[in-house]
Design a protein around this motif. Structure first.
Motif, short mmCIF file in Angstrom:
data_model
loop_
_atom_site.label_atom_id
_atom_site.label_comp_id
_atom_site.label_asym_id
_atom_site.label_seq_id
_atom_site.Cartn_x
_atom_site.Cartn_y
_atom_site.Cartn_z
N ARG A 172 -3.10 11.22 -2.09
CA ARG A 172 -4.33 11.15 -1.31
C ARG A 172 -4.70 9.68 -1.02
NH1 ARG A 172 -7.16 13.68 -4.60
NH2 ARG A 172 -6.87 15.76 -3.71
N ASN A 173 -4.55 8.80 -2.01
CA ASN A 173 -4.83 7.38 -1.80
C ASN A 173 -3.87 6.76 -0.80
OD1 ASN A 173 -6.95 7.46 -3.62
ND2 ASN A 173 -5.68 6.87 -5.37
N ARG B 291 -6.21 3.74 7.12
CA ARG B 291 -6.92 2.45 7.29
C ARG B 291 -6.08 1.49 8.12
NH1 ARG B 291 -6.85 -2.51 5.52
NH2 ARG B 291 -5.07 -2.13 4.16
N MET C 27 2.90 3.01 -3.12
CA MET C 27 2.38 4.28 -3.61
C MET C 27 3.45 5.38 -3.55
SD MET C 27 -1.45 4.33 -1.99
CE MET C 27 -2.72 3.19 -2.56
N LEU D 221 -5.01 7.74 2.66
CA LEU D 221 -6.18 6.95 3.06
C LEU D 221 -5.77 5.54 3.49
CD1 LEU D 221 -8.79 7.99 0.34
CD2 LEU D 221 -8.81 8.61 2.76
N GLU D 222 -4.82 4.94 2.76
CA GLU D 222 -4.36 3.59 3.08
C GLU D 222 -3.65 3.56 4.43
OE1 GLU D 222 -4.05 -0.51 2.15
OE2 GLU D 222 -5.27 1.14 1.38
N GLY E 45 0.81 -1.21 0.00
CA GLY E 45 0.00 0.00 0.00
C GLY E 45 0.84 1.26 0.00
N GLU F 47 -3.59 12.74 -6.56
CA GLU F 47 -4.53 11.66 -6.28
C GLU F 47 -3.82 10.45 -5.68
OE1 GLU F 47 -8.19 9.92 -5.90
OE2 GLU F 47 -7.70 11.98 -6.45
N MET F 48 -2.62 10.15 -6.17
CA MET F 48 -1.84 9.04 -5.63
C MET F 48 -1.46 9.30 -4.17
SD MET F 48 0.68 8.20 -8.83
CE MET F 48 1.63 7.05 -7.86
N TYR G 291 -14.87 -0.88 2.30
CA TYR G 291 -13.85 -1.77 1.75
C TYR G 291 -14.44 -3.08 1.24
CZ TYR G 291 -10.13 1.26 3.48
OH TYR G 291 -9.30 2.33 3.68
#
Length: 384
Positions: A230-231, A238, A195, A234-235, A191, A227-228, A267
């Motif tokens: 931001r993802n 989580r 990224m 988020l990961e 993750g 965007e990458m 998810y």
């Protein structure tokens, strides 16, 4: 007696040597795994660059092929009407045609070499992935054995009824810990780490794009980079939430369970968790709220993973002296008489419920889903 003492000492020495050898072997396997992982990362980066080069070479080749066709037509016209052109024009037509033909040949050769390298990288990446998975599996197995050999099983299994249950429970605890470490390591590697590596690569490409294609194309790449990032954020959130739901300390048990239910539905596409709370929430000590949260989390996880449920109902009921929690699903269910009482998950839940001085009841039948009921006394656990 002296001989017995000597024998024991020799056995202890042999045992220590065996553990040391196993530990060294584990470290060697881990080193191989990390080196393979580093090589894998480097190959992936090289593969991205090669694919971009192939795309560039193909574009250049198409352009050269078009220019070559034009030069051939020009050369044919010059050859046909030789008397209408000067010697310099004839020579120039031949030189241009020959130069384009040479450039096109070099271009095709470069494309072929790049494709060969790309295919070779694809094969090596697949082989490296297999090596990494095997190495991780071996490290996990060796670590489990070493931990089991060097741990005091009596402390782990005092609450279990038989020696066999003690050993099984101890081994399962160790395996669960190692699997959790492996899962967390894999989550971080696949993750956020992956990224961030892509972010680093993409940042270099943005500079190249700005130089070659202008600010508009670079801005488009920059938006994708945002965007990458931001993802990746988020990961990370989580993973942190799975380790320890910090909302428990700030918001309490019920809001945290609601948030957890929403997170699971995000998810697990197609899954619906129906959460109901009846009564006024009461606060517990942090460790108790974590224990209750883990009970519900384990039930939901079992419903989705083992029961293959698409709907799960979680109902929390606050009575005067008791807190009742019901977790029901519409999954495959199971036969409670078939080995399930020795399941590590059920043993772990019973342990938590006993620490809370509560009760647990499991009702299930094959094809009819599963219902788990917890009764937790409030007077024993509630904060005054």
């Amino acid at each position: 007696m002296a001989e017995q003492t000597m024998d024991i000492q020799n056995l202890e020495k042999i045992f220590d040597n065996m553990v040391n050898v196993m530990d060294q072997s584990k470290n060697d396997i881990f080193t191989i795994s990390e080196q393979s992982r580093q090589t894998f990362q480097e190959m992936q980066t090289e593969l991205v660059i090669i694919k971009e080069d192939i795309s560039r070479v193909i574009t250049e080749g198409d352009y050269l092929e078009d220019m070559t066709r034009q030069s051939r037509r020009r050369l044919a016209d010059v050859s046909k009407n030789f008397m209408n052109y000067s010697e310099e024009q004839v020579r120039q037509a031949y030189e241009v045609a020959n130069d384009l033909l040479v450039r096109l040949s070099i271009n095709r050769m470069e494309e072929k070499q790049l494709r060969v390298r790309r295919d070779e990288l694809d094969r090596r990446i697949v082989a490296l992935l297999e090596t990494i998975e095997k190495a991780d599996h071996l490290v996990n197995q060796v670590t489990t054995v070493i931990t089991y050999l060097t741990s005091d099983l009596k402390k782990v299994g005092e609450v279990l009824e038989t020696a066999r249950q003690k050993q099984e429970f101890a081994i399962q605890i160790i395996q669960a810990q190692e699997e959790e470490r492996k899962r967390l390591s894999r989550d971080i590697h696949d993750g956020p780490a992956q990224m961030l590596a892509n972010v680093l690569l993409r940042s270099g490409l943005i500079e190249k794009t700005f130089t070659e294609r202008g600010p508009n194309a670079a801005l488009s790449e920059l938006n994708q980079l945002k965007e990458m990032v931001r993802n990746a954020l988020l990961e990370v959130r989580r993973i942190i939430y799975d380790l320890r739901p910090m909302a428990l300390d700030d918001l309490g048990l019920i809001p945290t369970l609601r948030k957890y239910s929403s997170t699971v539905m995000e998810y697990e596409k197609g899954v619906t968790i129906h959460f109901i709370n009846n009564g006024t929430e009461k606060r517990f000590e942090s460790s108790i709220e974590v224990a209750i949260f883990r009970l519900v989390q384990e039930c939901i996880s079992n419903a989705l993973k083992h029961g293959k449920s698409r709907d799960v109902w979680v109902k929390v009921e606050w009575l005067r002296d008791t807190m009742n929690i019901v977790v029901k699903d519409n999954g495959k269910g199971f036969d409670p008489s078939q080995t399930k009482d020795k399941s590590f998950g059920i043993i772990g839940m019973r342990e938590r419920v006993e620490l809370l001085k509560g009760e647990m009841k499991i009702m299930s039948a094959i094809g009819n889903g599963t219902t788990v009921l917890f009764r937790i006394p409030l007077q024993e656990n509630i904060i005054e």
